[in-house]
Design a protein around this motif. Structure first.
Motif, PDB file in Angstrom:
ATOM      1  N   HIS A 139       0.830  -1.202   0.000  1.00  0.00           N
ATOM      2  CA  HIS A 139       0.000   0.000   0.000  1.00  0.00           C
ATOM      3  C   HIS A 139       0.866   1.254   0.000  1.00  0.00           C
ATOM      4  O   HIS A 139       1.694   1.427   0.905  1.00  0.00           O
ATOM      5  N   PRO A 140       0.715   2.150  -0.954  1.00  0.00           N
ATOM      6  CA  PRO A 140       1.463   3.416  -0.907  1.00  0.00           C
ATOM      7  C   PRO A 140       1.259   4.176   0.401  1.00  0.00           C
ATOM      8  O   PRO A 140       2.162   4.887   0.849  1.00  0.00           O
ATOM      9  N   LYS A 161       7.880   0.538  -1.157  1.00  0.00           N
ATOM     10  CA  LYS A 161       6.653  -0.247  -1.271  1.00  0.00           C
ATOM     11  C   LYS A 161       7.002  -1.685  -1.626  1.00  0.00           C
ATOM     12  O   LYS A 161       7.664  -1.950  -2.635  1.00  0.00           O
ATOM     13  N   CYS A 163       6.450  -5.161  -3.237  1.00  0.00           N
ATOM     14  CA  CYS A 163       5.733  -5.540  -4.455  1.00  0.00           C
ATOM     15  C   CYS A 163       5.533  -7.055  -4.485  1.00  0.00           C
ATOM     16  O   CYS A 163       6.501  -7.816  -4.333  1.00  0.00           O
ATOM     17  N   ASP A 174      -0.426  -6.794  -5.873  1.00  0.00           N
ATOM     18  CA  ASP A 174      -0.556  -5.754  -6.884  1.00  0.00           C
ATOM     19  C   ASP A 174      -0.383  -6.427  -8.244  1.00  0.00           C
ATOM     20  O   ASP A 174      -0.643  -7.624  -8.378  1.00  0.00           O
ATOM     21  N   SER A 178       1.074  -2.074 -11.788  1.00  0.00           N
ATOM     22  CA  SER A 178       0.826  -1.192 -10.647  1.00  0.00           C
ATOM     23  C   SER A 178       2.044  -1.113  -9.729  1.00  0.00           C
ATOM     24  O   SER A 178       2.312  -0.069  -9.119  1.00  0.00           O
ATOM     25  N   ASP A 182       3.229   2.528  -9.040  1.00  0.00           N
ATOM     26  CA  ASP A 182       3.226   3.015  -7.660  1.00  0.00           C
ATOM     27  C   ASP A 182       4.644   3.338  -7.192  1.00  0.00           C
ATOM     28  O   ASP A 182       4.888   4.369  -6.554  1.00  0.00           O
TER      29      ASP A 182
END
Length: 430
Positions: A139-140, A161, A163, A174, A178, A182
């Protein structure tokens, strides 16, 4: 420019790596020393009487017999796992599914992420940690929370972040696109702002498809100024899993190398069960190998080959690996590193342990020109150690004949009570 302050006490810094040179050439110790700080920087280090004479009007803080050294640099942590530290009885893959992933699901909530970030920074400061490299969640919001808290504290940190686009719960996945988008946006938002740096962060090969690893490799090529962090060869069953997912790979490291995720600014956590080819390639590119000893023993991963890897000239840092690691304390982490090395028939000196937790980790992060040592011109991130913080330690230290005999009991038995003060960016105020 902030007010100058002269800190008085014993001082410990390094002229060189104590794994490479004799102690009398590698170590700079002043029994009656001082550190002049101002403007967030270390301005001078030396004999206390000379510094007092040169700066007669400067405010002083006298720590007596306590030891002033660089703040601890924790090179691999998971701040979202703060609340699940010391969870019982699982191997790596089961531990992720039982504890880590359910907790990380909560970090879509920006308020929850902010609360844990504040708690994490409070806890680590109490243990003298002034810089850390953290995995966030997918989540950012979790990245924003971490960097916002660090920024408020003027703290030098690295984060990214995490991944994952497979082998994780739906709420923690994700996509290749994305993850790229992100991460790229977060680099633009945070990297190089104040004392903040971004690390491109694929969790590890089993939770990323080849497409995602390729996308993140492309992103690293576009942003070579960033660090890249991931996990490597932590457990033998993990390695089997990786090779089953990537049957074309020569070994675990190759699952990163083939997608552009092997490089000098790569940080590879654990790196326990390495093949000869992997060791040679890691040495060739100058990558950072991050030793996480309390995690490796707590989760039953194995014994890092400190003696062999240092003899090869590998770049090695030290880390708590919160919360797979069982302590926020770098003192406890140094003690565990000593114990693990002993099981590999290597006896680490106190100077080598402190170096790993400061200058060594800073060098692994390519930040040795900023942090990790008592050197004029570096940023004033400092920890003051009480070498007699408990009756147990004090009775042993009282028998010491030199610095190392006085320091070693604090490394082996010390905790947050040994942290007498912490200076971050030239201030000891939160």
């Amino acid at each position: 420019m902030s007010e100058q302050v002269l800190l008085l006490g014993q001082t410990l810094g390094f002229a060189a790596n104590p794994f490479d040179l004799p102690l009398d050439e590698a170590v700079i110790h002043h029994r009656r020393g001082g550190v002049l700080v101002g403007g967030g920087k270390i301005l001078a280090v030396g004999d206390r009487d000379e510094l007092k004479q040169q700066h007669p009007q400067t405010k002083t803080v006298d720590y007596g017999e306590k030891l002033i050294t660089a703040g601890f640099v924790d090179a691999h942590v998971h701040y979202p796992q703060t609340g699940i530290i010391a969870s019982w009885g699982k191997r790596l893959i089961d531990w992720l599914n039982s504890y880590t992933f359910p907790e990380e699901m909560r970090f879509h909530d920006a308020d929850y992420a902010a609360d844990i970030a504040k708690l994490y920074f409070n806890l680590t400061r109490s243990h003298g940690v002034t810089t850390m490299v953290s995995y966030c969640t997918i989540h950012p919001e979790s990245v924003d929370a971490f960097f916002n808290e660090a920024q408020m504290r003027n703290q030098r940190v690295v984060a990214g972040k995490t991944c994952m686009d497979r082998n994780a719960p739906g709420g923690l996945r994700d996509t290749a696109q994305s993850a790229y988008d992100d991460s790229k946006a977060l680099i633009g938002k945070w990297h190089g702002l104040d004392r903040l740096s971004y690390a491109i962060t694929p969790r590890f090969s089993p939770t990323s498809t080849p497409e995602q690893l390729r996308a993140l490799g492309d992103l690293w090529t576009e942003h070579p100024e960033c660090l890249m962090q991931t996990h490597l060869s932590e457990q033998t069953d993990e390695i089997d899993w990786v090779l089953g997912l990537y049957p074309e790979a020569r070994d675990y490291l190759d699952t990163y190398e083939m997608f552009g995720l092997l490089g000098e600014k790569g940080l590879y956590g654990h790196a326990i069960h390495l093949q000869d080819r992997e060791r040679a390639r890691l040495k060739e590119v100058g990558a950072g190998l991050i030793h996480c000893p309390t995690s490796n023993t707590f989760i039953g991963s194995g014994l890092f080959d400190m003696g062999g890897l240092m003899a090869e000239g590998q770049r090695v840092g030290l880390a708590t690996d919160t919360g797979g690691g069982s302590s926020f304390s770098m003192l406890r982490t140094m003690a565990a590193a000593y114990e693990v090395a002993h099981l590999r028939h290597t006896s680490l000196h106190a100077a080598q342990l402190i170096w790993l937790a400061t200058a060594g980790s800073a060098a692994a992060l390519h930040m040795e020109n900023k942090i990790g040592n008592l050197t004029p011109g570096l940023e004033a991130d400092l920890v003051v150690l009480d070498l007699a913080s408990t009756p147990d330690i004090a009775q042993r230290t009282a028998r010491a004949d030199d610095l190392w005999e006085a320091l070693f009991p604090t490394i082996m038995m010390g905790d947050d009570r040994a942290i007498a003060d912490v200076w971050i960016n030239g201030s000891n105020q939160i």
